[in-house]
Design an enzyme around this catalytic site. Structure first.
Site, PDB file in Angstrom:
ATOM      1  N   ASP A   1       6.605  -9.846   2.718  1.00  0.00           N
ATOM      2  CA  ASP A   1       5.931 -10.501   1.600  1.00  0.00           C
ATOM      3  C   ASP A   1       7.041 -10.970   0.659  1.00  0.00           C
ATOM      4  O   ASP A   1       7.573 -10.179  -0.116  1.00  0.00           O
ATOM      5  CB  ASP A   1       4.986  -9.526   0.895  1.00  0.00           C
TER       6      ASP A   1
ATOM      7  N   GLU B   1       4.527 -14.013   4.912  1.00  0.00           N
ATOM      8  CA  GLU B   1       3.444 -14.637   4.169  1.00  0.00           C
ATOM      9  C   GLU B   1       3.973 -15.938   3.589  1.00  0.00           C
ATOM     10  O   GLU B   1       5.038 -15.967   2.972  1.00  0.00           O
ATOM     11  CB  GLU B   1       2.952 -13.715   3.050  1.00  0.00           C
TER      12      GLU B   1
ATOM     13  N   ASP C   1       3.291  -4.916  -3.045  1.00  0.00           N
ATOM     14  CA  ASP C   1       4.055  -5.846  -2.203  1.00  0.00           C
ATOM     15  C   ASP C   1       4.315  -5.205  -0.838  1.00  0.00           C
ATOM     16  O   ASP C   1       4.361  -5.895   0.184  1.00  0.00           O
ATOM     17  CB  ASP C   1       5.391  -6.197  -2.871  1.00  0.00           C
TER      18      ASP C   1
END
Length: 193
Positions: free
Chosen positions: A18, A78, A151
């Site tokens: 992420d 992501e 996260d």
């Protein structure tokens, strides 16, 4: 775990990332057939580094270190969320690019998923909140405690999304190392003379 051990056991490791410029989440998922479990997850703290260039250097070093320690078979990232702050988007894109470069430098294939696709894959709702994603992961992956910084669970969600889709759904192309990248993008890189 060495690459030879993984091949003998018919298992694969997915590194989910992420991207972030202050906090970057990572999660490692061990997949054995249809079974999956968490190897490790956490965050890379970047706020303490002054200057965007130093943060990017640290991202590259830490992601490379994780890759060298766990030897993932694939990296799932992501995709950046498109917001109104152009400067933030540029910085986030650079962070993602550096994480991609770390994987490509080790010839590890990368796949990118939209935030909506990740949430949909894990919770069944593309508009789920971060805490809803974390709660679902707690159940699916048998995580004892949700971490303070989500996260880390977001990164695990990206890895799990990749497992569910096995790289079939992508927001952008899949690249299997520098050689493939160069072959797929001949006009983007100049050859040395």
């Amino acid at each position: 775990m060495s690459k030879e051990d993984k091949k003998d056991a018919k298992e694969k490791i997915i590194l989910g990332i992420d991207p972030g410029t202050n906090v970057m989440g990572y999660g490692l998922l061990l997949v054995e057939g249809n079974k999956y479990s968490v190897l490790q997850f956490g965050v890379i703290h970047l706020k303490k580094y002054v200057g965007h260039e130093l943060k990017l250097k640290k991202i590259f070093e830490r992601v490379t270190g994780i890759i060298d320690e766990f030897h993932p078979d694939t990296v799932a990232l992501e995709a950046p969320f498109y917001g109104e702050n152009v400067q933030s988007m540029l910085k986030l894109g650079r962070a993602q690019g550096v994480a991609m470069a770390a994987a490509l430098a080790r010839d590890i294939p990368i796949t990118e998923y939209s935030p909506k696709k990740v949430k949909q894959s894990v919770t069944g709702n593309g508009n789920a909140s971060k805490i809803q994603v974390a709660e679902m992961l707690k159940t699916l992956l048998k995580i004892e405690e949700i971490p303070k910084l989500l996260d880390a669970t977001d990164a695990l969600a990206v890895a799990l999304c990749h497992h569910f889709h096995d790289g079939r759904l992508q927001t952008r192309g899949r690249t299997a190392g520098w050689k493939s990248f160069l072959e797929d993008n001949p006009n983007r890189v100049k050859s040395p003379k």
